[in-house]
Write a protein that holds these residues in place. Structure first.
Motif, PDB file in Angstrom:
ATOM      1  N   HIS A 194       0.852  -1.185   0.000  1.00  0.00           N
ATOM      2  CA  HIS A 194       0.000   0.000   0.000  1.00  0.00           C
ATOM      3  C   HIS A 194       0.884   1.228   0.000  1.00  0.00           C
ATOM      4  N   VAL A 195       0.776   1.997  -1.094  1.00  0.00           N
ATOM      5  CA  VAL A 195       1.582   3.213  -1.212  1.00  0.00           C
ATOM      6  C   VAL A 195       0.674   4.393  -0.882  1.00  0.00           C
ATOM      7  N   GLY A 196       1.031   5.125   0.161  1.00  0.00           N
ATOM      8  CA  GLY A 196       0.205   6.229   0.626  1.00  0.00           C
ATOM      9  C   GLY A 196       0.263   7.420  -0.315  1.00  0.00           C
ATOM     10  N   ARG A 197      -0.552   8.370  -0.023  1.00  0.00           N
ATOM     11  CA  ARG A 197      -0.697   9.534  -0.879  1.00  0.00           C
ATOM     12  C   ARG A 197       0.652  10.220  -1.134  1.00  0.00           C
ATOM     13  N   ARG A 201       8.320 -31.370  -6.524  1.00  0.00           N
ATOM     14  CA  ARG A 201       7.032 -30.890  -6.990  1.00  0.00           C
ATOM     15  C   ARG A 201       6.404 -29.995  -5.939  1.00  0.00           C
ATOM     16  N   GLY A 202       5.480 -29.150  -6.378  1.00  0.00           N
ATOM     17  CA  GLY A 202       4.804 -28.274  -5.441  1.00  0.00           C
ATOM     18  C   GLY A 202       3.779 -27.425  -6.175  1.00  0.00           C
ATOM     19  N   LEU A 203       2.775 -26.978  -5.417  1.00  0.00           N
ATOM     20  CA  LEU A 203       1.751 -26.087  -5.980  1.00  0.00           C
ATOM     21  C   LEU A 203       1.919 -24.721  -5.301  1.00  0.00           C
ATOM     22  N   VAL A 204       2.023 -23.687  -6.103  1.00  0.00           N
ATOM     23  CA  VAL A 204       2.233 -22.344  -5.574  1.00  0.00           C
ATOM     24  C   VAL A 204       1.118 -21.445  -6.098  1.00  0.00           C
ATOM     25  N   VAL A 205       0.381 -20.854  -5.174  1.00  0.00           N
ATOM     26  CA  VAL A 205      -0.759 -20.011  -5.560  1.00  0.00           C
ATOM     27  C   VAL A 205      -0.586 -18.640  -4.902  1.00  0.00           C
ATOM     28  N   PRO A 206       0.225 -17.768  -5.496  1.00  0.00           N
ATOM     29  CA  PRO A 206       0.476 -16.468  -4.884  1.00  0.00           C
ATOM     30  C   PRO A 206      -0.591 -15.443  -5.270  1.00  0.00           C
ATOM     31  N   VAL A 207      -0.847 -14.538  -4.328  1.00  0.00           N
ATOM     32  CA  VAL A 207      -1.686 -13.385  -4.619  1.00  0.00           C
ATOM     33  C   VAL A 207      -0.917 -12.132  -4.190  1.00  0.00           C
ATOM     34  N   THR A 208      -0.830 -11.174  -5.099  1.00  0.00           N
ATOM     35  CA  THR A 208      -0.146  -9.919  -4.794  1.00  0.00           C
ATOM     36  C   THR A 208      -1.109  -8.771  -5.056  1.00  0.00           C
ATOM     37  N   GLU A 209      -1.236  -7.898  -4.063  1.00  0.00           N
ATOM     38  CA  GLU A 209      -2.107  -6.723  -4.215  1.00  0.00           C
ATOM     39  C   GLU A 209      -1.252  -5.457  -4.150  1.00  0.00           C
ATOM     40  N   LEU A 210      -1.441  -4.596  -5.132  1.00  0.00           N
ATOM     41  CA  LEU A 210      -0.678  -3.343  -5.200  1.00  0.00           C
ATOM     42  C   LEU A 210      -1.671  -2.187  -5.221  1.00  0.00           C
ATOM     43  N   LEU A 229      -1.980 -11.144  -9.756  1.00  0.00           N
ATOM     44  CA  LEU A 229      -1.407  -9.846  -9.424  1.00  0.00           C
ATOM     45  C   LEU A 229      -2.506  -8.821  -9.683  1.00  0.00           C
ATOM     46  N   ALA A 230      -2.861  -8.086  -8.654  1.00  0.00           N
ATOM     47  CA  ALA A 230      -3.952  -7.125  -8.808  1.00  0.00           C
ATOM     48  C   ALA A 230      -3.461  -5.759  -8.367  1.00  0.00           C
ATOM     49  N   GLY A 231      -3.574  -4.794  -9.266  1.00  0.00           N
ATOM     50  CA  GLY A 231      -3.110  -3.446  -8.940  1.00  0.00           C
ATOM     51  C   GLY A 231      -4.234  -2.437  -9.099  1.00  0.00           C
ATOM     52  N   ARG A 232      -4.135  -1.375  -8.312  1.00  0.00           N
ATOM     53  CA  ARG A 232      -5.104  -0.299  -8.456  1.00  0.00           C
ATOM     54  C   ARG A 232      -4.401   1.025  -8.223  1.00  0.00           C
ATOM     55  N   ASP A 251      -4.376  -8.001 -13.151  1.00  0.00           N
ATOM     56  CA  ASP A 251      -5.476  -7.056 -13.343  1.00  0.00           C
ATOM     57  C   ASP A 251      -5.003  -5.698 -12.839  1.00  0.00           C
ATOM     58  N   ALA A 252      -5.011  -4.720 -13.737  1.00  0.00           N
ATOM     59  CA  ALA A 252      -4.572  -3.384 -13.321  1.00  0.00           C
ATOM     60  C   ALA A 252      -5.727  -2.421 -13.526  1.00  0.00           C
ATOM     61  N   ALA A 253      -6.163  -1.812 -12.437  1.00  0.00           N
ATOM     62  CA  ALA A 253      -7.318  -0.913 -12.500  1.00  0.00           C
ATOM     63  C   ALA A 253      -6.861   0.532 -12.331  1.00  0.00           C
ATOM     64  N   ALA A 254      -7.152   1.331 -13.342  1.00  0.00           N
ATOM     65  CA  ALA A 254      -6.923   2.771 -13.226  1.00  0.00           C
ATOM     66  C   ALA A 254      -8.224   3.362 -12.700  1.00  0.00           C
ATOM     67  N   ALA A 255      -8.266   3.519 -11.356  1.00  0.00           N
ATOM     68  CA  ALA A 255      -9.529   3.830 -10.697  1.00  0.00           C
ATOM     69  C   ALA A 255      -9.734   5.319 -10.464  1.00  0.00           C
ATOM     70  N   GLY A 256      -8.656   6.102 -10.522  1.00  0.00           N
ATOM     71  CA  GLY A 256      -8.773   7.539 -10.300  1.00  0.00           C
ATOM     72  C   GLY A 256      -8.374   8.296 -11.555  1.00  0.00           C
ATOM     73  N   ALA A 257      -8.911   9.491 -11.707  1.00  0.00           N
ATOM     74  CA  ALA A 257      -8.643  10.277 -12.911  1.00  0.00           C
ATOM     75  C   ALA A 257      -7.135  10.437 -13.126  1.00  0.00           C
ATOM     76  N   ARG A 258      -6.729  10.336 -14.375  1.00  0.00           N
ATOM     77  CA  ARG A 258      -5.336  10.476 -14.787  1.00  0.00           C
ATOM     78  C   ARG A 258      -4.418   9.417 -14.177  1.00  0.00           C
ATOM     79  N   GLY A 259      -4.982   8.359 -13.667  1.00  0.00           N
ATOM     80  CA  GLY A 259      -4.159   7.246 -13.179  1.00  0.00           C
ATOM     81  C   GLY A 259      -3.455   6.574 -14.351  1.00  0.00           C
ATOM     82  N   ARG A 260      -2.237   6.072 -14.093  1.00  0.00           N
ATOM     83  CA  ARG A 260      -1.438   5.480 -15.173  1.00  0.00           C
ATOM     84  C   ARG A 260      -0.938   4.092 -14.771  1.00  0.00           C
ATOM     85  N   CYS A 261      -1.081   3.143 -15.693  1.00  0.00           N
ATOM     86  CA  CYS A 261      -0.536   1.805 -15.482  1.00  0.00           C
ATOM     87  C   CYS A 261       0.390   1.466 -16.630  1.00  0.00           C
ATOM     88  N   GLU A 262       1.623   1.127 -16.285  1.00  0.00           N
ATOM     89  CA  GLU A 262       2.583   0.716 -17.309  1.00  0.00           C
ATOM     90  C   GLU A 262       2.981  -0.709 -16.970  1.00  0.00           C
TER      91      GLU A 262
END
Lengths: 243, 420
Positions: free
Chosen positions: B167-170, B188-197, B223-226, B250-261
């Motif tokens: 979580h990156v603050g304002r 062998r192994g099963l890996v199910v990672p979840v990353t939230e940005l 990988l889920a970003g907002r 999944d990258a969500a540009a949820a605020g005006a002028r938000g940028r995802c690269e």
């Protein structure tokens, strides 16, 4: 000039399944400049690629010997190692591959000691912007810059012979003059033998040729000295039955 | 499993949901071409709080290379400071919690398909990275998830569910590098990672995800970003390991002028399957997204890239770019590339491009005409293909590691040997 010798004998070559070069003879010694002129469709590019060994351009007869080594049947890279260089008409972009890493591979010189210095010297000699040395091969270069880049590579690799496929296209007058000066210098510097293939007469204004050949319909129909250039300038290819 | 009361309750609720959520089917668009139906959950067992393996020397070497100043490490999803691992010195403005408060998880990705429910049911120690508002963090925070794996001889192999939340603050700026490694050799192994940005207003997050599991692992990652108003997310993900390696971003540009690269790359050989799904989701006006994804498959490997650009109503003047290039290096390898657009707004600009094919013959001929041997020419072109995207990694200090990891795979592929 020196002992190097390129001999093309009765060369027949196909492009796209059709014979385009019909029995061509050419002898070039180290230090000589030969200009092959021909109209569109005369087989110029096929000749260039037949000499270099492009996949898809098939030599169906004859021989190409460099210092006695038969090049027909060898892949392009082995012909290059044997001493032949082709400056392409349209050098392609190779994203992510630097000029230096490509030439280090070509020279089997992974240490690259001195290579950066050589590149800088060659760039200066032909007015190639040094900033372009750090770019990926030909990426975002103009047509003229790509042509200079070919000559720069020629200067670093120093092969006994080079084939130039329409080196003059895309170059402005000043750039053409710089390239021609570098080529002439190379003929004495390391005895480079030049085969310049072109459509246009203007290369001959800048590049002093030892021999001029007229290529029509896959054959050399006339060979001469500077007087042939003057004639071509006056009459074009009309006297060879080409409109 | 351990953890605060709210986390234990969250796990059991997720498990109940998992039981009633249908298992994914390759008939669904988002799973098309994937072998997910072949995943036999009975062959795996959640590790829970046990850390099965001591960290191998390979882990130290990896951490030292990626994070000279130390990393947050989990082993089989469990965060602890084991022998050979020193506590990480965190940069100013960064704090790390292990999900001490409700709401630390699920701010960007809440609920989801059966795999996400399964993850939520068995996640052990989430790594929650908090970047304080206004902080400008000059060196990357590194998180390493080490997965031990087990020999596949009768007993179930371990299933591990690593969770990283950033979580990156304002108006803060930070960079994070996440490494998923392990399940080496024949294990062998099963890996199910979840990353939230989650990037707040005017913030910027640069993220690199590196997946270097062995080829006996199944990796099903999310990988889920907002990004909020005037915020930016720049990500680069590199998938190299795994028998089946899926990463859905999944990258969500949820605020005006938000940028995802968004940048990503994958290399497959042997009989690996890489499965890359992306969603560029535009929810606000003047948002931009720029995606470049490059992959190569050799041997009998195959890959799927499926990307969706979605522009919601109201996201006017948005711009989205999506590019996917695939090199198919051998006759037995195969790549699918499926771009999709879902545009609900008129005043937008969206472009997509994709290519699938062998190494360009003209590029090879060009190099060979200089005297470069064919195998070296192919190696140069392929590494240049990846070098081009790796150079755009948002965290410059790991570019060398990324190049070396890709280079090591390409050495094995282009030397003509059968890749392990």
């Amino acid at each position: 000039m020196n002992g190097h010798l390129l001999e093309v004998r009765d060369l027949h070559a196909e492009a796209g399944g059709r014979e385009v070069v019909h029995g061509l003879d050419l002898t070039v010694r180290g230090g000589e400049v030969h200009v092959i002129m021909g109209p569109n469709g005369s087989g110029k590019s096929t000749l260039a690629h037949a000499l270099m060994g492009r996949p898809g351009t098939r030599v169906t007869g004859g021989s190409i010997r460099l210092d006695g080594v038969e090049l027909v049947g060898l892949p392009a890279w082995e012909r290059a190692r044997a001493g032949l260089f082709l400056a392409l008409q349209q050098p392609v972009e190779v994203p992510g591959v630097s000029l230096q890493s490509a030439l280090a591979e070509a020279l089997d010189q992974p240490g690259r000691a001195g290579l950066a210095q050589r590149l800088a010297e060659e760039a200066a000699s032909i007015g190639f912007d040094r900033r372009f040395l750090d770019r990926a091969l030909n990426v975002d270069l103009s047509g003229g810059e790509r042509k200079r880049n070919e000559i720069l590579q020629l200067g670093v690799l120093r092969p006994p012979f080079c084939v130039l496929d329409e080196i003059d296209s895309g170059l402005d007058v000043d750039a053409l003059a710089a390239v021609a000066r570098r080529l002439e210098q190379a003929t004495t510097e390391w005895g480079l033998g030049v085969v310049a293939i072109t459509h246009f007469h203007r290369l001959l204004v800048e590049l002093r040729a030892d021999a001029i050949h007229v290529l029509v319909d896959g054959r050399i129909v006339s060979t001469g000295g500077p007087e042939l250039a003057a004639e071509l300038e006056q009459t074009g290819y009309r006297s060879y039955g080409v409109a | 499993m351990r953890g605060p009361e709210w986390l234990r309750r969250r796990r059991s609720e997720a498990f109940e949901e998992f039981v009633t959520t249908p298992w994914p089917s390759a008939k669904e668009d988002v799973w098309r071409y994937s072998p997910i139906e072949a995943l036999d959950l009975d062959a795996y067992r959640p590790v829970g709080d046990r850390t099965a393996t001591e960290p191998p020397a390979a882990l130290d070497a990896l951490v030292a290379r990626v994070a000279p100043h130390g990393a947050v490490v989990t082993r089989d999803g469990v965060r602890d400071i084991g022998p050979g691992l020193s506590p990480v010195a965190l940069p100013n403005g960064v704090s790390i919690a292990s999900a001490e408060h409700p709401g630390a998880l699920g701010t960007v990705l809440d609920g989801g398909d059966a795999l996400v429910r399964l993850h939520d049911a068995f996640v052990s120690d989430p790594v929650v990275i908090e970047v304080a508002a206004g902080a400008v963090v000059d060196r990357p925070v590194v998180v390493v998830h080490w997965i031990g794996g087990a020999p596949g001889t009768g007993d179930p192999a371990p299933a591990v569910f690593p969770r990283t939340v950033v979580h990156v603050g304002r108006a803060a700026r930070a960079s994070v590098v996440e490494v998923v490694a392990g399940v080496t050799g024949d294990l062998r192994g099963l890996v199910v990672p979840v990353t939230e940005l989650d990037v707040d207003q005017e913030g910027q997050l640069d993220y690199v995800g590196l997946q270097v599991l062995g080829t006996g692992a199944w990796h099903v990652g999310r990988l889920a970003g907002r990004v909020g108003t005037d915020a930016a997310l720049r990500s680069f993900t590199l998938g190299l390991g795994g028998s089946y390696a899926r990463l859905r971003t999944d990258a969500a540009a949820a605020g005006a002028r938000g940028r995802c690269e968004l940048r990503s790359a994958y290399v497959g050989s042997g009989d690996q399957v890489h499965d890359i799904r992306t969603l560029q989701d535009h929810l606000a006006p003047h948002t931009t997204s720029d995606l470049l994804c490059k992959g190569a498959v050799a041997g009998a490997a195959r890959s799927v890239y499926s990307g969706l650009i979605r522009v919601r109503r109201g996201a006017v003047r948005s711009e989205a770019l999506q590019t996917n290039h695939n090199l198919v290096l051998d006759g037995g390898s195969h790549a699918d590339s499926v771009p999709n657009l879902d545009i609900e707004e008129n005043d937008v600009r969206c472009t997509h491009a994709s290519t699938v094919g062998p190494v360009d013959e003209d590029q090879l001929y060009y190099l060979e005409s200089r005297g470069v041997a064919p195998d070296r020419a192919e190696r140069l072109v392929v590494s240049g293909f990846f070098g081009d995207v790796i150079a755009r990694s948002p965290v410059p200090s790991v570019v060398g590691v990324l190049e070396d990891e890709v280079g090591a795979r390409l050495d094995r592929i282009t030397s003509g040997g059968v890749d392990a």
